[in-house]
Every structure is written in C-alpha cells, then in structure tokens.
Design an enzyme around this catalytic site. Structure first.
Site, PDB file in Angstrom:
ATOM      1  N   CYS A 207       7.375  -2.180   6.683  1.00 31.53           N
ATOM      2  CA  CYS A 207       6.003  -2.689   6.590  1.00 31.53           C
ATOM      3  C   CYS A 207       5.032  -1.688   5.986  1.00 31.53           C
ATOM      4  O   CYS A 207       3.884  -2.039   5.701  1.00 31.53           O
ATOM      5  CB  CYS A 207       5.513  -3.120   7.974  1.00 31.53           C
ATOM      6  SG  CYS A 207       6.571  -4.367   8.739  1.00 31.53           S
ATOM      7  N   HIS A 357      -1.897  -3.858   7.512  1.00 28.92           N
ATOM      8  CA  HIS A 357      -0.672  -4.641   7.587  1.00 28.92           C
ATOM      9  C   HIS A 357      -0.855  -5.711   8.649  1.00 28.92           C
ATOM     10  O   HIS A 357      -1.300  -5.433   9.776  1.00 28.92           O
ATOM     11  CB  HIS A 357       0.497  -3.722   7.947  1.00 28.92           C
ATOM     12  CG  HIS A 357       1.712  -4.450   8.400  1.00 28.92           C
ATOM     13  ND1 HIS A 357       2.276  -5.484   7.686  1.00 28.92           N
ATOM     14  CD2 HIS A 357       2.477  -4.303   9.522  1.00 28.92           C
ATOM     15  CE1 HIS A 357       3.329  -5.942   8.345  1.00 28.92           C
ATOM     16  NE2 HIS A 357       3.463  -5.236   9.457  1.00 28.92           N
ATOM     17  N   ASN A 387       3.829 -11.969  10.227  1.00 34.77           N
ATOM     18  CA  ASN A 387       4.134 -10.641   9.708  1.00 34.77           C
ATOM     19  C   ASN A 387       5.101 -10.782   8.532  1.00 34.77           C
ATOM     20  O   ASN A 387       6.274 -11.101   8.718  1.00 34.77           O
ATOM     21  CB  ASN A 387       4.754  -9.792  10.814  1.00 34.77           C
ATOM     22  CG  ASN A 387       5.098  -8.379  10.376  1.00 34.77           C
ATOM     23  OD1 ASN A 387       5.175  -8.081   9.197  1.00 34.77           O
ATOM     24  ND2 ASN A 387       5.334  -7.508  11.347  1.00 34.77           N
TER      25      ASN A 387
END
Length: 431
Positions: A207, A357, A387
């Site tokens: 990520c 993020h 996500n």
C-alpha cells in the site's frame, strides 16, 4: 528500524575533467536525514566514477507570493567549492525539477456491497461501515484482468497530460499482485502501443507502493535525464483474500490509478519534500507469505535426494492483525508527513489537501486530527472502493481532480502505509 534507500539505476557519482563536483549552484543546504537517493544521469560527458552518492536536499523556504522553492539533488563531496561555471551543463541536469501533469483511474464493473458480503459471512452493513467507513468495493470478475485496468488508467492519465504514448520514457507499475510473477509493467507498455520500447518495470511495496513510485519517478527525471514518466498503481487484492474471514474480506477491493510526471525547470518543481521508511519487524502483523503446498512431491525410493524436486508453492491469503496495523498507521503517518513538511521547509498551513492511503476511515480521521487538518480538506473515497492498495492514492486523486476539488497549484500532503511494514509521504503540488 531503518530508512529506505532508493536507487534509480546503478549507484554513481560524478567526475568531470578529473574534478569531482558537489553542491551545484544551490545554497542553504540542509541534509535530508531520512534517506539517501542515488541517481544515474544520462550525460555523455560523465566518464569517471567515485564513491559519494547524490542526495536530496531542500533549497530555500516558502516565498511571500505563495510559491515555493523546492527539493533538488546534489552530491556532498570534498572540493565542491571548486566547481567552475563551465560545468553548468551537468548542473542543469542534476537540478531539474518535476511536476504532475495528468492522472487517470479505472475500476472493475462488478460492485460488491456490504449487504452482498453479509450473504457469505457473518456481518452486516452497519458493522462494516462503522468500523471501516467502507460500503462498497469493486472486484475483478469474468474476463477482467489487472493489466487491462492499469492500461485504461494510464491512457486516461496520458490524455489529460496531452502526452503521446511514444513520448513516455519510463513506466513504473506499483503493484503487489501482478499477473506475471516476473512483473506486468511491460504488458502495460505493450497495451499502450509505445513504439519506442521505454523501460517498464514493477515496484512492490504494497500500500506504500505508489508513494515509492512517485519518488522513484522524480529520481529518474532529476538525475537520469528522463522527461515523461508514467507511474501506475494497480492491485487486485481480492485474489488473495479469504472470503470466509470477515475480518479481512470486508476491507479490500481492486482498482488502478495513474499519473504522468514530467520534467520541468527547477522553479516549477512540484515535489517539495518526502519521507520514506520500512520496518521488517512489523511483517508479522500484515503479510501474504510464501507457502509450500501440502502434498510432498519429493521421492526417496529410487535414490533421489530427499526434498527434491521442490514442492509446488503459492502465497497464503492476506493475514492481518488489524489492531496492530491501526496503531502503527496512526503513529507513523503523522510523523512522516511532519518530516516531509520539514524537509520541504513548509508550514502545515500551506497544505490544501490531505490525501492518505484509503485503508480505514478511522485511520484517516485520526491522522487528520493529529495534523489539525479540517475534514473538508481531507480527500476520501474509501466508502465506494475499500482498500485498493497501491491504487488507492492515484484513484482518489483522479476523482478529486476531475471533480474540480483539486486544482492546479494546490499543495497536497500524501502518505501511504502498509505491508512490509512500509510507509512514506510526500508534499506535492498538482499541475
């Protein structure tokens, strides 16, 4: 816990006419203590090699008219004060700037809601949305594939930037889920029809991948003479999710996002400062580890070596300790952004947008509170996509730009964090 060192090509140092050079045409240098960046300039006059690396430094502070001096690179070697003016052609190469000029994104057609998940695991919409802020996510299905998704996002970014695919010098695919073990970036180059065969390769940092991609692109532009670099963040974590585990299956989705970073004069530079780190001790809290299949293919009855040939292998589903990852994120992300601001020489008041993020709305809110950023200046599309790993930042950025929220000249504090453990932030100007 160690800071990251990013190499854009082979480690090098510069020597011209048998004289080493150092701080080239810049003043008020303050060394970035988080990391050292190494570059490979494409200058035919550079022949010799020596030991010092080229590092990233802050030059100046914010200006009264609202514009900013930026970060440039220089070497720190003895004899720097003896640099002559006839070496300025190398100086120009080393101190060029970079800016973001286009973005794009793409998501799969299949939308999976919280109510859909409630049909396969013990959960419900309220339980998921209260704890994560997520209501929907997109998942690859049927004939969809991640490379096509990444190429679509890339095309949109190139169109906005008004850059022809044949003018791309480098393609960086930030992904932990490529469709080829050896990387998928060259397939994006193929899909875009880049006839000049630009270098294309993958960056794996989960990520945090897109943030590392941005900084790497800046390295190639500032130190390597590249003009147009395409940075793509794309992941399909749905392929590595245990869909019977309600603790993880509710979190992830698939997507792709891309930006075009272009060389510019140093006065137009759009990357003011950054901060990158990793901590392998935290790997136990978030991973999808290598594993051997249960069946033992080794044979020992005919005289062959026990344990050979190797067992077939694969990767486990995503394993995560949610509480530990949450504690990690709310601790290190504010620290990283504050460090990036310090390296940029900018006060927090200069931030127009906070772009994190998109992992969990509680993390986003906690970081915003710590940094005292009002909610109306926080970019979030987590509720619609979940996500999406390395795709989350460029996906959110693209939507914010196309909606008119983010405009040319706006300063963005962006940060990624995730498996590794890795984390990093950058202070950017859009356009």
């Amino acid at each position: 816990m160690a800071s990251a060192t990013i190499a854009a090509g082979p480690t090098f140092s510069l020597q011209l006419r048998h004289q080493v050079f150092g701080s080239v045409g810049i003043s008020n240098l303050r060394q970035h203590q988080g990391h050292s960046l190494l570059f490979t300039p494409a200058a035919s006059t550079i022949r010799k090699r020596f030991c010092p690396s080229i590092s990233m430094y802050q030059v100046g502070k914010s200006l009264s008219d609202g514009t900013f001096n930026s970060v440039v690179c220089s070497s720190t070697v003895e004899g720097a004060d003896k640099l002559s003016t006839d070496q300025s052609r190398v100086s120009r190469l080393v101190s060029r700037g970079c800016k973001l000029i286009g973005c794009g994104s793409a998501v799969p057609a299949l939308k999976i809601s919280n109510d859909d998940l409630a049909k396969i695991v013990d959960t419900n919409d309220e339980w998921i949305s209260v704890r994560t802020g997520i209501r929907n996510r997109r998942v690859l299905s049927g004939k969809d594939n991640l490379t096509d998704l990444a190429a679509e996002a890339a095309r949109k970014a190139l169109e906005m930037a008004e850059v022809d695919p044949n003018d791309i010098d480098l393609i960086l695919l930030c992904s932990s889920t490529p469709e080829d073990l050896f990387g998928s970036a060259p397939q994006i180059q193929k899909a875009l029809g880049c006839k000049s065969n630009p270098l294309a390769f993958d960056i794996t940092a989960a990520c945090s991948g897109f943030m590392l991609g941005l900084v790497s692109a800046a390295c190639y532009i500032r130190g390597g003479g590249f003009k147009n670099v395409l940075v793509v963040g794309a992941d399909a974590l749905s392929r590595y999710v245990d869909w019977t585990d309600r603790g993880t299956c509710i979190l992830f989705g698939d997507a792709a996002g891309a930006v075009v970073m272009q060389a510019c004069d140093i006065g137009e530079d759009g990357l003011f400062g950054f901060d990158l780190h990793s901590d392998g001790e935290g790997q136990r809290h978030l991973n999808a580890s290598f594993k051997e299949n249960e069946s033992d293919r080794a044979c020992g009855t005919n005289g062959s070596v026990i344990g050979f040939p190797p067992k077939t292998s694969s990767y486990s589903c995503i394993q995560m300790n949610g509480k530990e990852v949450f504690r990690f994120a709310v601790r290190v992300v504010p620290q990283s952004i504050e460090a990036a601001l310090e390296n940029a020489g900018l006060p927090q008041s200069k931030i127009d947008w906070l772009l994190l993020h998109q992992a969990n709305q509680r993390i986003i809110d906690a970081v915003a509170t710590r940094l005292e950023v009002p909610s109306e200046h926080v970019i979030s599309n987590l509720s619609n996509y979940g996500n999406t790993s390395a795709a989350s930042i460029p996906l959110a950025l693209d939507e914010a730009v196309r909606s008119g929220k983010v405009q040319a000249g706006h300063v963005i504090a962006a940060a990624g964090f995730g498996a590794g453990l890795t984390w990093g932030s950058a202070i950017l100007r859009w356009g």
